[in-house]
Write a protein that holds these residues in place. Structure first.
Motif, PDB file in Angstrom:
ATOM      1  N   LYS A   5      16.209  82.440 -22.168  1.00 43.58           N
ATOM      2  CA  LYS A   5      16.107  81.154 -22.700  1.00 43.58           C
ATOM      3  C   LYS A   5      17.413  80.236 -22.051  1.00 43.58           C
ATOM      4  O   LYS A   5      18.572  80.374 -21.746  1.00 43.58           O
ATOM      5  CB  LYS A   5      15.836  80.850 -24.017  1.00 43.58           C
ATOM      6  N   TYR A   6      16.840  79.137 -21.549  1.00 40.61           N
ATOM      7  CA  TYR A   6      17.884  78.090 -21.090  1.00 40.61           C
ATOM      8  C   TYR A   6      18.033  76.970 -21.407  1.00 40.61           C
ATOM      9  O   TYR A   6      17.087  76.379 -22.080  1.00 40.61           O
ATOM     10  CB  TYR A   6      18.306  78.435 -19.407  1.00 40.61           C
ATOM     11  N   ALA A   7      19.182  75.996 -21.860  1.00 40.85           N
ATOM     12  CA  ALA A   7      18.870  74.972 -21.884  1.00 40.85           C
ATOM     13  C   ALA A   7      20.482  73.946 -21.647  1.00 40.85           C
ATOM     14  O   ALA A   7      21.631  74.879 -21.162  1.00 40.85           O
ATOM     15  CB  ALA A   7      19.348  74.997 -23.823  1.00 40.85           C
ATOM     16  N   ILE A   8      19.976  73.316 -21.541  1.00 38.44           N
ATOM     17  CA  ILE A   8      21.399  72.304 -20.900  1.00 38.44           C
ATOM     18  C   ILE A   8      22.593  71.772 -21.993  1.00 38.44           C
ATOM     19  O   ILE A   8      21.809  71.138 -22.711  1.00 38.44           O
ATOM     20  CB  ILE A   8      21.449  71.178 -19.874  1.00 38.44           C
ATOM     21  N   GLY A   9      23.828  71.726 -22.078  1.00 42.15           N
ATOM     22  CA  GLY A   9      24.763  71.862 -23.124  1.00 42.15           C
ATOM     23  C   GLY A   9      25.643  70.093 -22.527  1.00 42.15           C
ATOM     24  O   GLY A   9      26.306  70.688 -21.245  1.00 42.15           O
ATOM     25  N   VAL A  10      25.754  69.398 -23.221  1.00 41.60           N
ATOM     26  CA  VAL A  10      26.357  67.687 -23.135  1.00 41.60           C
ATOM     27  C   VAL A  10      26.736  67.973 -23.753  1.00 41.60           C
ATOM     28  O   VAL A  10      26.937  67.224 -25.158  1.00 41.60           O
ATOM     29  CB  VAL A  10      24.873  66.659 -22.270  1.00 41.60           C
ATOM     30  N   ASP A  11      28.515  67.783 -23.317  1.00 42.42           N
ATOM     31  CA  ASP A  11      29.509  67.155 -24.785  1.00 42.42           C
ATOM     32  C   ASP A  11      29.799  65.824 -24.455  1.00 42.42           C
ATOM     33  O   ASP A  11      30.916  66.089 -23.527  1.00 42.42           O
ATOM     34  CB  ASP A  11      30.746  68.698 -25.133  1.00 42.42           C
ATOM     35  N   ILE A  12      29.489  65.266 -24.703  1.00 42.50           N
ATOM     36  CA  ILE A  12      30.650  63.309 -24.968  1.00 42.50           C
ATOM     37  C   ILE A  12      31.840  63.347 -25.433  1.00 42.50           C
ATOM     38  O   ILE A  12      31.417  63.448 -26.484  1.00 42.50           O
ATOM     39  CB  ILE A  12      29.064  62.345 -24.923  1.00 42.50           C
ATOM     40  N   GLY A  13      32.931  63.263 -25.065  1.00 44.62           N
ATOM     41  CA  GLY A  13      33.957  63.262 -25.468  1.00 44.62           C
ATOM     42  C   GLY A  13      34.521  61.146 -24.541  1.00 44.62           C
ATOM     43  O   GLY A  13      33.866  60.719 -23.618  1.00 44.62           O
ATOM     44  N   GLY A  68      15.256  72.187 -22.417  1.00 42.07           N
ATOM     45  CA  GLY A  68      15.726  71.041 -23.023  1.00 42.07           C
ATOM     46  C   GLY A  68      17.023  70.922 -22.551  1.00 42.07           C
ATOM     47  O   GLY A  68      18.038  71.679 -21.992  1.00 42.07           O
ATOM     48  N   ILE A  69      17.369  69.728 -23.056  1.00 43.22           N
ATOM     49  CA  ILE A  69      18.853  68.746 -23.100  1.00 43.22           C
ATOM     50  C   ILE A  69      19.386  68.498 -24.431  1.00 43.22           C
ATOM     51  O   ILE A  69      18.454  68.000 -25.144  1.00 43.22           O
ATOM     52  CB  ILE A  69      18.923  68.019 -21.752  1.00 43.22           C
ATOM     53  N   GLY A  70      20.804  68.879 -24.432  1.00 43.81           N
ATOM     54  CA  GLY A  70      20.939  69.382 -26.110  1.00 43.81           C
ATOM     55  C   GLY A  70      22.513  68.167 -25.619  1.00 43.81           C
ATOM     56  O   GLY A  70      22.734  68.891 -24.772  1.00 43.81           O
ATOM     57  N   ILE A  71      22.587  67.430 -26.631  1.00 41.86           N
ATOM     58  CA  ILE A  71      23.774  66.834 -26.391  1.00 41.86           C
ATOM     59  C   ILE A  71      24.120  65.918 -27.876  1.00 41.86           C
ATOM     60  O   ILE A  71      23.485  65.926 -28.724  1.00 41.86           O
ATOM     61  CB  ILE A  71      23.178  64.940 -25.421  1.00 41.86           C
ATOM     62  N   GLY A  72      25.858  67.035 -27.437  1.00 44.68           N
ATOM     63  CA  GLY A  72      26.760  66.414 -28.429  1.00 44.68           C
ATOM     64  C   GLY A  72      27.685  65.394 -27.974  1.00 44.68           C
ATOM     65  O   GLY A  72      27.942  64.783 -27.470  1.00 44.68           O
ATOM     66  N   ALA A  73      27.356  63.754 -29.092  1.00 43.34           N
ATOM     67  CA  ALA A  73      28.273  62.957 -29.163  1.00 43.34           C
ATOM     68  C   ALA A  73      28.682  62.209 -30.054  1.00 43.34           C
ATOM     69  O   ALA A  73      28.427  62.516 -31.126  1.00 43.34           O
ATOM     70  CB  ALA A  73      27.143  61.796 -28.425  1.00 43.34           C
TER      71      ALA A  73
END
Lengths: 310, 310
Positions: A5-13, A68-73
Motif C-alpha cells: 500500500k502507498y500514500a502521499i504524505g505532505v508536511d506543510i511548514g 490517498g493524500i495525507g496532509i499535516g499542517a
C-alpha cells in the motif's frame, strides 16, 4: 509491480512544504520540497503543490495504487479540513485546505490534520508507539502541541481541536502567551519558553543568555550547572502539567518530539521527577514510559501525514 | 416472547447493592436490592448477589436471552475486573469481582466498571448524550468522578484508571485530600468539599454552617446570599479545572450528575462563567453544552451498568 500500500504524505511548514511517497512499512521515496513562503496566496500554493503531487502520481502509475493524500499542517482541523488563521503560515486567512487539494486531485482520498496529531499517527504506525492503544505525543517546538491516542484512535474532540496541552495554564498570572492569556505551559516548556527561563537565570547571574535551546543542551552536556538548572526549572513545570493530563487519559507512554526533545535526559529526568511527585497514587503501579520519538530525526511529519491515510 | 435485548445491571454501593433487568430501551424490571454491608466478606457478598441474579435469570427464561451482566462499582477497573481497596466499600481488600461473579454465573458475559464510567455509558445509551461521540460526565458526590467518552468510546486508559478528574490539583498546597496530596478538585467541588467552603464562609460570618449540600441549595433557592457565595466560590474552582480538561479532550457536552448536581443553575452558572473565562479562544466558537444528567433521579447506575453489556 508490487502489492504494497502507498500514500502521499505532505508536511506543510511555515518555510518549506515537504512531500513524498510512503509505503505501509514507512519507506520514503520521491521526496521533494517547495518553499511555502514563495507563494503569495493559499490558492497559488495549492496549485503549485498539486502540480508536484500529480507528477508523483503519474510516475507511480505502473505500480499498486496510491491510497490517498495525507496532509499535516499547523492548526489544521481534521473534521473540517480547514486551517483557520495559523500564526505559523504566511497567510493568516481561512483556508479550506482539504477541499482545495481534493478539487485538484480528483478521485484521491485527501485527509488533513495538525502536525502533532500527524506525529502521533506516525509513532503508532512506524515509531515507538507500535502496538500501543493509549499514548500521547508532546511536540516541544516553537509552541507545544499534543497528539493523544485513546483506544487506538486519535482524540480529535467534537470540534477537531482537542489536545491543546500547550495551553493548559501552568502558572496563573504567569508569562503572557500568544493566545492572549497568561501562564500557558508553552510559555515555559517550549523551545521558545525555555529561552525565557534561560535569560532570567543567566541575567540574574550576570552571564550572556543562550540564544537557542540547542545551546542549552550543548552546555548541559558539558556539565554547565546553569544549563542544568534551566532544564530543572523547565521540567518542573512540564512534569506537573503532564501529571494532570495523565489523570484524564492515563496513557501507557508519553513520547517527546521536536526541537527541545533533543535535550533528552537533561529535560526528561527532571520532568519525570516532577511528574511522579505530582502523580495520583493509583497510577504509580503502572507508570507511563517517558520516551523520545523514534522518528525525531526522520521525516516524521511526512510519515505521520501518510499514516493518516493508512 | 419478544425479541428485545436484555441485560442485568448491578450497582454496588457502600450501603446497598441494587440490580434489575434492563431492556435496550432503558426499561427496568424486577428491581431488587440487598445490603452490601450485611456481608462479612466479598465472597459471601458475591454468593448472596449471584443467588438473586440467578433467580432473575430463571424467571426470565421464557423470553429472549439476557446478553450479560454489567456491574458498576466504586474504584472498579474495566480492564482487570478488579476492585482494589475502595474507600467506599465495607471490605478494603483486593476483590477480583468480575471473575468471582463470572465463575458463578456460568455462560454469562460479565463486565465491570466504575460508577462514573457506567454513568457516562448510561447517558450515551439512555440519557442526554444520545448520539454524542465526545462528552464527559462529572459525578459530584462524596468525591468527584468522571466518565469521558471520545470517538464514541469510554477513555479507560492503558490501566483502566483514566478519568480521575477529581484528583487534578486545583490549588497547590490547598485542602488535604484522601489521596494523600493537597488541593485536589474534589476537596473543593464535591458534595463534601462544598461543605468545607460553606463552613469557612458561615463561621467567618458567625453563622451556623449548613450540614448538607442540599441545605445550601435550598437556601440559594430562597435567595440566601451566603449560599450564593458558596456556589460562586465552588463554581470558580470547578469551572477552571473543567476548562483545563476541555483543552485535552474538547467534548461536545459536560454533563453533571450526583448529589451536588441537584443545585442545578446555582452551581452551573458560576461554573460556566469561570470555565469560559479560562477557556482557550479556539474553543469559544463551539463551546460545550453544560447539561444536567437525564438519569439523575432514575436508576442511572443500574442503567449505566446494563449499558456496559449492550
Amino acid at each position: 509491480m508490487n502489492d504494497k500500500k502507498y500514500a502521499i504524505g505532505v508536511d506543510i511548514g511555515g518555510t518549506y512544504t515537504k512531500f513524498a511517497l510512503v509505503d505501509e512499512d514507512g519507506n520514503i521515496s520521491r521526496e521533494q520540497r517547495i518553499r511555502t513562503d514563495s507563494f503569495a496566496t493559499p490558492e497559488e500554493f495549492v496549485n503549485g503543490l498539486c502540480l508536484h503531487l500529480q507528477s508523483i502520481l503519474d510516475q507511480h502509475k505502473a505500480r499498486s495504487p496510491i491510497r490517498g493524500i495525507g496532509i499535516g499542517a499547523p492548526s489544521a482541523n481534521y473534521h473540517t479540513g480547514v486551517i483557520n488563521g495559523s500564526a505559523n503560515l504566511p497567510w493568516r486567512t481561512f483556508i479550506p485546505l482539504r477541499d482545495m487539494v481534493a478539487a485538484q486531485m480528483v478521485g484521491m482520498h485527501t485527509v488533513v490534520t495538525n502536525d502533532a496529531k500527524a506525529a502521533a499517527l506516525g509513532e503508532m504506525q512506524f515509531g515507538v508507539a507500535k502496538g500501543m492503544k493509549d499514548f500521547m505525543v508532546i511536540t516541544l517546538g516553537t509552541g507545544i502541541g499534543s497528539g493523544i491516542v485513546s483506544n487506538g484512535q486519535i482524540i480529535y474532540g467534537h470540534d477537531g481541536m482537542a489536545g491543546e496541552v500547550g495551553h493548559i495554564i501552568a502558572k496563573p498570572n504567569g508569562r503572557p502567551c500568544g493566545c492572549g492569556r497568561k501562564g500557558c505551559l508553552e510559555t515555559y516548556a517550549s523551545a521558545t519558553g525555555i529561552l525565557v527561563t534561560a535569560q532570567k537565570i543567566m541575567l540574574a547571574n550576570k552571564l550572556t543568555p543562550f540564544e537557542t535551546s540547542q545551546e542549552i543542551t550543548d552546555a548541559a552536556m558539558m556539565g554547565n550547572p546553569m544549563a542544568m538548572e534551566i532544564f530543572n526549572q523547565t521540567g518542573k513545570v512540564l512534569g506537573k502539567i503532564l501529571a494532570h493530563v495523565h489523570t484524564v487519559i492515563s496513557p501507557e507512554a508519553i513520547i517527546f518530539f521536536g526541537g527541545l526533545a533533543n535535550a533528552r535526559e537533561y529535560l526528561l529526568v527532571p520532568t519525570q521527577k516532577a511528574f511522579e511527585e505530582e502523580l495520583l497514587f493509583v497510577y504509580k503501579e503502572r507508570k507511563p514510559q517517558f520516551l523520545i520519538s523514534a522518528l525525531q530525526h526522520k521525516n516524521a511529519a511526512i510519515l505521520g501525514a501518510a499514516a493518516l491515510v493508512f
